[in-house]
Scaffold this active site. Structure first.
Site, PDB file in Angstrom:
ATOM      1  N   PRO A  49     112.583  41.820  39.780  1.00 20.96           N
ATOM      2  CA  PRO A  49     111.926  42.982  39.316  1.00 20.96           C
ATOM      3  C   PRO A  49     112.996  43.443  38.250  1.00 20.96           C
ATOM      4  CG  PRO A  49     113.062  43.662  41.391  1.00 20.96           C
ATOM      5  CD  PRO A  49     113.104  41.924  41.288  1.00 20.96           C
ATOM      6  N   HIS A  50     112.386  44.041  36.973  1.00 16.81           N
ATOM      7  CA  HIS A  50     112.991  44.423  35.808  1.00 16.81           C
ATOM      8  C   HIS A  50     112.375  45.692  35.385  1.00 16.81           C
ATOM      9  CE1 HIS A  50     110.475  41.040  34.980  1.00 16.81           C
ATOM     10  NE2 HIS A  50     110.225  41.828  33.945  1.00 16.81           N
TER      11      HIS A  50
END
Length: 154
Positions: free
Chosen positions: A65-66
Protein backbone atom coordinates in the site's frame (compact mmCIF):
# COMPACT_ATOMS: atom_id res chain seq x y z
CA UNK A 1 18.23 4.39 -2.73
CA UNK A 2 18.34 1.88 0.11
CA UNK A 3 15.54 0.48 2.25
CA UNK A 4 17.38 1.82 5.30
CA UNK A 5 16.86 5.37 3.97
CA UNK A 6 13.06 5.00 3.82
CA UNK A 7 12.40 2.63 6.74
CA UNK A 8 13.27 3.27 10.37
CA UNK A 9 13.73 0.30 12.70
CA UNK A 10 10.87 1.54 14.91
CA UNK A 11 8.53 1.45 11.88
CA UNK A 12 8.68 -2.36 11.80
CA UNK A 13 5.93 -4.17 13.68
CA UNK A 14 4.46 -7.63 14.11
CA UNK A 15 0.71 -7.85 14.57
CA UNK A 16 -0.74 -11.02 16.02
CA UNK A 17 -4.24 -10.54 14.71
CA UNK A 18 -5.60 -8.13 12.14
CA UNK A 19 -9.29 -8.50 11.46
CA UNK A 20 -9.58 -6.79 8.07
CA UNK A 21 -7.82 -4.84 5.36
CA UNK A 22 -9.39 -1.61 6.64
CA UNK A 23 -8.16 -2.29 10.20
CA UNK A 24 -4.69 -3.00 8.84
CA UNK A 25 -4.66 0.31 6.95
CA UNK A 26 -5.58 2.03 10.23
CA UNK A 27 -2.68 0.21 11.94
CA UNK A 28 -0.34 1.47 9.19
CA UNK A 29 -1.62 5.02 9.65
CA UNK A 30 -1.05 4.83 13.40
CA UNK A 31 2.44 3.40 12.91
CA UNK A 32 3.30 6.21 10.45
CA UNK A 33 1.95 8.76 12.93
CA UNK A 34 4.00 7.44 15.84
CA UNK A 35 7.27 7.08 13.91
CA UNK A 36 7.17 9.81 11.27
CA UNK A 37 4.69 12.28 12.86
CA UNK A 38 2.36 11.92 9.87
CA UNK A 39 -1.27 12.70 10.72
CA UNK A 40 -2.82 9.25 11.21
CA UNK A 41 -6.23 10.16 9.81
CA UNK A 42 -4.65 11.73 6.72
CA UNK A 43 -2.47 8.65 6.17
CA UNK A 44 -5.39 6.22 6.54
CA UNK A 45 -7.61 8.28 4.26
CA UNK A 46 -4.85 8.45 1.60
CA UNK A 47 -4.20 4.69 1.81
CA UNK A 48 -7.92 3.88 1.51
CA UNK A 49 -8.28 6.30 -1.41
CA UNK A 50 -5.33 4.63 -3.18
CA UNK A 51 -6.85 1.18 -2.63
CA UNK A 52 -10.02 2.29 -4.46
CA UNK A 53 -7.90 2.79 -7.58
CA UNK A 54 -6.84 -0.84 -7.47
CA UNK A 55 -5.63 -3.28 -4.86
CA UNK A 56 -2.01 -3.08 -3.78
CA UNK A 57 -1.82 -6.77 -2.88
CA UNK A 58 0.82 -7.82 -5.39
CA UNK A 59 0.62 -11.57 -4.83
CA UNK A 60 2.42 -14.29 -2.90
CA UNK A 61 1.15 -12.89 0.41
CA UNK A 62 2.67 -9.43 -0.14
CA UNK A 63 0.94 -6.02 -0.18
CA UNK A 64 2.53 -2.66 -0.98
CA UNK A 65 0.00 0.00 0.00
CA UNK A 66 1.21 3.49 -0.78
CA UNK A 67 -0.07 7.04 -0.70
CA UNK A 68 0.96 10.63 -1.21
CA UNK A 69 0.78 12.78 1.92
CA UNK A 70 0.67 16.60 1.92
CA UNK A 71 3.49 18.19 3.90
CA UNK A 72 5.81 15.18 3.87
CA UNK A 73 9.34 15.98 2.71
CA UNK A 74 10.70 12.47 2.02
CA UNK A 75 9.44 8.99 1.19
CA UNK A 76 8.88 7.02 4.41
CA UNK A 77 8.09 3.35 4.92
CA UNK A 78 6.28 1.19 7.45
CA UNK A 79 6.47 -2.60 7.60
CA UNK A 80 4.00 -4.97 9.21
CA UNK A 81 4.21 -8.73 9.44
CA UNK A 82 0.93 -10.44 10.28
CA UNK A 83 0.98 -13.70 12.22
CA UNK A 84 -2.32 -14.61 10.55
CA UNK A 85 -2.78 -13.60 6.88
CA UNK A 86 -5.85 -11.59 5.89
CA UNK A 87 -7.77 -11.01 2.68
CA UNK A 88 -6.35 -7.95 0.92
CA UNK A 89 -7.97 -8.29 -2.52
CA UNK A 90 -4.58 -9.35 -3.87
CA UNK A 91 -4.12 -9.98 -7.59
CA UNK A 92 -3.64 -13.72 -6.95
CA UNK A 93 -6.50 -13.80 -4.40
CA UNK A 94 -4.08 -15.16 -1.78
CA UNK A 95 -4.25 -13.73 1.75
CA UNK A 96 -1.54 -11.24 2.74
CA UNK A 97 0.84 -11.36 5.70
CA UNK A 98 3.74 -9.14 4.54
CA UNK A 99 2.86 -5.46 4.20
CA UNK A 100 5.28 -2.68 3.31
CA UNK A 101 3.58 0.71 3.11
CA UNK A 102 5.10 3.80 1.54
CA UNK A 103 4.16 7.38 2.30
CA UNK A 104 5.45 9.91 -0.22
CA UNK A 105 5.36 13.69 -0.55
CA UNK A 106 2.62 14.95 -2.87
CA UNK A 107 5.11 15.93 -5.55
CA UNK A 108 7.60 13.05 -5.21
CA UNK A 109 7.30 11.54 -8.68
CA UNK A 110 10.55 9.71 -9.34
CA UNK A 111 11.51 9.16 -5.69
CA UNK A 112 8.15 7.54 -4.95
CA UNK A 113 8.49 5.24 -7.97
CA UNK A 114 12.09 4.35 -7.10
CA UNK A 115 11.07 3.46 -3.55
CA UNK A 116 8.14 1.37 -4.78
CA UNK A 117 10.38 -0.46 -7.26
CA UNK A 118 13.02 -1.10 -4.59
CA UNK A 119 10.54 -2.54 -2.10
CA UNK A 120 8.80 -4.55 -4.82
CA UNK A 121 12.10 -6.08 -6.02
CA UNK A 122 13.11 -6.93 -2.46
CA UNK A 123 9.81 -8.60 -1.57
CA UNK A 124 9.58 -10.44 -4.88
CA UNK A 125 12.56 -12.50 -3.71
CA UNK A 126 11.12 -15.76 -2.25
CA UNK A 127 14.08 -16.25 0.13
CA UNK A 128 13.52 -12.80 1.68
CA UNK A 129 9.82 -13.51 2.27
CA UNK A 130 10.64 -16.92 3.75
CA UNK A 131 13.07 -15.32 6.21
CA UNK A 132 10.57 -12.60 7.13
CA UNK A 133 7.83 -15.17 7.79
CA UNK A 134 10.18 -17.22 9.98
CA UNK A 135 10.85 -14.32 12.38
CA UNK A 136 8.71 -12.29 14.73
CA UNK A 137 11.34 -9.98 16.20
CA UNK A 138 11.06 -6.46 14.70
CA UNK A 139 14.83 -5.91 14.93
CA UNK A 140 15.49 -9.11 12.99
CA UNK A 141 12.82 -8.20 10.42
CA UNK A 142 14.45 -4.79 9.89
CA UNK A 143 17.84 -6.46 9.43
CA UNK A 144 16.43 -8.92 6.87
CA UNK A 145 14.79 -6.09 4.92
CA UNK A 146 17.86 -3.85 4.90
CA UNK A 147 20.40 -6.63 4.25
CA UNK A 148 18.39 -8.26 1.45
CA UNK A 149 19.24 -5.40 -0.85
CA UNK A 150 22.97 -5.67 -0.13
CA UNK A 151 22.96 -9.37 -1.00
CA UNK A 152 20.96 -8.79 -4.21
CA UNK A 153 23.36 -6.06 -5.33
CA UNK A 154 26.42 -8.30 -4.98
Amino acid sequence: MKISTILRPEAVKVITSATSKKRLLHDLGELAASVYKINAATAVEALIERETLGPTGVGHGVALPHARIPGLDAVQGAFILLEKPIDFDAVDRAPVDIIFALFAPENAGVEHLKALALVSRTLREPSVCTKLRANTDPVTLYTILTEAQTVQAA
